[in-house]
Design a protein around this motif. Structure first.
Motif: not given
Length: 69
Positions: A17-26
């Motif tokens: 939805e137009g935002k950039f997400y970063v999820v760490e330690h997956v």
């Protein structure tokens, strides 16, 4: 060529939805030859819940954006 998968934790990124997400330690299975990452259905569901669930992020980073043209 035989592909060898190893368990690792990785950084998962996506645009939603137009935002950039970063999820760490997956947790992921990573091919040692190609670097391709594979995620279990439970892991993908958990990532979706983190992003869509309205939980506050642990931290926020500023991301520069460039146009290729």
């Amino acid at each position: 060529m035989k592909e060898t998968l190893v368990d690792k934790t990785v950084t998962y990124t996506l645009e939603y939805e137009g935002k950039f997400y970063v999820v760490e330690h997956v947790p992921a299975r990573v091919c040692q030859e190609t670097g391709e990452e594979f995620f279990s259905p439970d892991t993908v569901e958990h990532i979706q819940m983190l992003i869509k669930g309205g939980k506050r992020p642990d931290r926020v980073i500023e991301t520069p954006v460039f146009e290729y043209a």
